[in-house]
Design a protein around this motif. Structure first.
Motif, short mmCIF file in Angstrom:
data_model
loop_
_atom_site.label_atom_id
_atom_site.label_comp_id
_atom_site.label_asym_id
_atom_site.label_seq_id
_atom_site.Cartn_x
_atom_site.Cartn_y
_atom_site.Cartn_z
N VAL A 115 0.69 -1.15 0.28
CA VAL A 115 -0.03 0.08 0.05
C VAL A 115 0.72 1.68 0.13
N ALA A 116 2.04 1.49 1.03
CA ALA A 116 3.02 2.34 1.20
C ALA A 116 3.54 2.75 -0.12
N ALA A 117 4.11 1.49 -0.69
CA ALA A 117 4.75 1.37 -2.54
C ALA A 117 3.84 2.40 -3.09
N ALA A 118 2.34 1.82 -3.79
CA ALA A 118 1.79 2.27 -4.77
C ALA A 118 1.62 3.68 -4.19
N LEU A 119 0.93 4.39 -3.01
CA LEU A 119 0.69 5.28 -2.79
C LEU A 119 2.02 6.57 -2.44
N HIS A 120 3.23 5.60 -2.18
CA HIS A 120 4.85 6.51 -1.89
C HIS A 120 5.39 6.14 -2.66
N PRO A 121 5.41 5.65 -4.14
CA PRO A 121 6.63 5.47 -4.57
C PRO A 121 7.89 6.22 -4.08
N GLY A 122 8.35 7.35 -4.28
CA GLY A 122 9.04 8.04 -4.51
C GLY A 122 10.12 8.97 -2.98
N ARG A 123 8.88 8.12 -1.58
CA ARG A 123 8.89 8.61 -0.19
C ARG A 123 9.74 8.64 -0.24
N ASP A 124 10.22 10.21 1.05
CA ASP A 124 11.76 9.42 1.33
C ASP A 124 11.60 8.99 2.81
N LEU A 125 12.64 7.83 2.59
CA LEU A 125 12.64 6.13 3.25
C LEU A 125 13.38 5.94 4.97
N SER A 126 13.74 8.18 5.00
CA SER A 126 13.84 8.49 6.40
C SER A 126 12.16 8.57 7.44
N ARG A 127 11.65 8.85 6.18
CA ARG A 127 9.99 9.20 7.17
C ARG A 127 9.15 8.50 7.01
N PRO A 128 8.40 8.07 8.37
CA PRO A 128 7.40 7.19 8.37
C PRO A 128 6.63 6.87 7.13
N ALA A 129 6.16 5.68 6.89
CA ALA A 129 4.74 5.80 5.25
C ALA A 129 3.99 6.60 5.15
N LEU A 130 2.88 6.66 5.10
CA LEU A 130 1.53 7.57 5.29
C LEU A 130 1.17 8.18 6.21
N THR A 131 1.93 8.62 7.29
CA THR A 131 1.31 8.89 8.20
C THR A 131 2.78 8.75 9.72
N PRO A 132 2.76 9.77 10.20
CA PRO A 132 3.85 9.77 10.99
C PRO A 132 3.58 9.41 12.68
N VAL A 133 2.32 9.17 12.27
CA VAL A 133 1.59 8.97 14.04
C VAL A 133 1.39 7.92 14.16
N TYR A 134 1.67 7.28 15.36
CA TYR A 134 1.44 5.35 15.87
C TYR A 134 0.53 5.59 16.83
N LEU A 135 -0.58 4.76 16.84
CA LEU A 135 -1.70 4.34 17.74
C LEU A 135 -1.32 3.01 18.05
N SER A 136 -1.25 2.03 19.36
CA SER A 136 -1.91 1.00 19.71
C SER A 136 -2.16 0.79 21.09
N VAL A 137 -2.93 -0.37 21.41
CA VAL A 137 -3.81 -0.18 22.86
C VAL A 137 -2.51 -1.20 23.64
#
Length: 331
Positions: A115-137
Motif C-alpha cells: 500500500v505504501a509503495a503504491a501511494l508513495h512510490p518516491g517517498r523519503d525512506l527516512s520518514r514514516p510511510a503514509l502517516t507520522p503517527v502511530y497508535l496502539s493499545v
C-alpha cells in the motif's frame, strides 16, 4: 535524514475518569483502542487547524484457526482514518471511528508495504510511510512473583529510538488507563509531548462530561481554574500510585498525602525506584535528592508541577536517615 532518537512522557486517566469514559462509550460499542483514537485526534486538532488524521496501528494477523496458535510473526500495519470535519458530537465521532476501524479490520490481510509503495512510490525512506503517527493499545501485565522478603516489579526502559514521529500507547490496567507518548526529540520538545498528553486527558474529561457536546469545544470542566485543579489532583493521584507500587501496598488509597516517604516505610533504595516512576511525569530535571527534600505526596506532586515554593524545602523530611545514594542513577 530524519532522526529516530526518542523521548517519552506518560500520564494516567485515573480510576474515576476511566470508569466515566467507559460508561460513555459502552453504548456505542467502542473499544479502548477506538476511544484512544478519537481522543488522540481531538487532542491534536485542538492544537492546530488539521481535522483529518491517519493513524498507523498494529494488527496481530491471527484471525483464523491455523494462525491463532502458530509460532511466527504475522503482524501487519493498518491505517485508521479519523475525520473530525463532520463530527457534531462525541457520539458521532466515536460512531465514525468505530465504523472506520471495522473497515480497516476487514482489509487486514492487505500488505502495508505494498500500500505504501503504491501511494508513495518516491517517498523519503527516512520518514514514516503514509502517516507520522502511530497508535496502539496494550493489556496490563501481571506483576512478577516476589520471593519472600523482597519486592519484584518490571522496570520499563525508555525507548532509545522510534519508528514513527509520534507514538501513543494506551495500556489498559483494569481500573485505570495509562497513556505513554513517545516522540522524536528532533521534532518535539518534552514540554510539547507533556502538553499533548494533558490535552488528551482533558478531551477524555470532556467526553465523560457530555458525550453530546462538540468534540472540539472544551466544556466548563476545562476552564483555567478547573484545569489547574485537575492537573494538581491528577499529579497527586499519580504520585500516590507510584508510592503504592514502590511500597507494595494494595491500593493508592492506603497512601497518605502528608506523611514523609521514609516514615511511610520507604528507604533510600526505594526512593530511587520511586524516582524512576515519577521522572517521566515532569518536564523539569528531577533528581533523587529532590524527592528526599520534598518528602510527602503533596510536596512531590507540587514539585512535579514545578510550583513548589523554594523556602522550607526540608519540611516533611527525616534528617537522621542515611543520605540517599544516587550513584548510577541517570538523569
Amino acid at each position: 535524514m530524519q532522526s529516530t532518537t526518542a523521548g517519552v512522557r506518560t500520564a494516567r486517566l485515573g480510576p474515576g475518569l476511566t470508569t466515566a469514559v467507559r460508561h460513555a462509550v459502552r453504548p456505542l460499542g467502542c473499544t479502548t483502542f477506538m476511544t484512544a483514537a478519537a481522543l488522540l485526534a481531538v487532542a491534536l486538532a485542538r492544537r492546530g487547524a488539521q481535522r483529518d488524521f491517519l493513524f498507523a496501528f498494529p494488527w496481530a494477523g491471527r484471525d483464523d484457526g491455523p494462525t491463532a496458535m502458530a509460532i511466527g510473526m504475522f503482524v501487519n500495519t493498518l491505517v485508521l482514518r479519523v475525520d473530525l470535519a463532520a463530527a457534531g458530537s462525541w457520539r458521532a465521532l466515536l460512531a465514525r471511528v468505530r465504523e472506520n476501524c471495522l473497515a480497516a479490520y476487514r482489509q487486514a490481510d492487505v500488505p502495508f508495504d505494498e500500500v505504501a509503495a503504491a501511494l508513495h512510490p518516491g517517498r523519503d525512506l527516512s520518514r514514516p510511510a503514509l502517516t507520522p503517527v502511530y497508535l496502539s493499545v496494550e493489556e496490563g501485565r501481571d506483576q512478577p512473583a516476589s520471593p519472600a522478603g523482597t519486592t519484584a516489579r518490571y522496570l520499563d526502559l525508555d525507548p532509545l529510538h522510534l519508528k514513527y514521529e509520534l507514538e501513543l500507547v494506551a495500556t489498559d490496567l483494569g481500573d485505570d488507563i495509562e497513556v505513554a507518548m513517545t516522540y522524536a526529540v528532533g521534532l518535539f520538545e518534552p514540554a510539547t509531548a507533556a502538553m499533548l498528553l494533558d490535552d488528551l486527558v482533558t478531551a477524555a474529561r470532556d467526553l465523560a462530561a457530555d458525550p453530546d457536546a462538540h468534540p472540539l469545544e472544551e466544556t466548563a470542566m476545562s476552564t483555567t481554574a478547573a484545569a489547574e485543579d485537575r492537573s494538581q489532583a491528577g499529579l497527586i493521584e499519580s504520585v500516590r500510585r507510584a508510592w503504592a507500587d514502590v511500597l507494595d501496598l494494595d491500593s493508592p488509597g492506603q497512601v497518605p498525602v502528608d506523611v514523609n516517604f521514609l516514615e511511610a516505610g520507604g528507604s533510600s533504595l526505594l526512593l530511587i525506584m520511586l524516582w524512576e516512576q515519577l521522572e517521566p511525569l515532569t518536564t523539569r530535571m528531577l533528581r533523587v535528592s529532590d524527592l528526599f527534600e520534598h518528602g510527602t505526596v503533596r510536596r512531590q506532586a507540587a514539585l512535579l508541577a514545578d510550583d513548589e515554593p523554594a523556602e522550607d524545602l526540608l519540611a516533611g523530611t527525616v534528617l537522621d536517615e542515611e543520605p540517599v545514594a544516587t550513584a548510577g542513577a541517570s538523569e
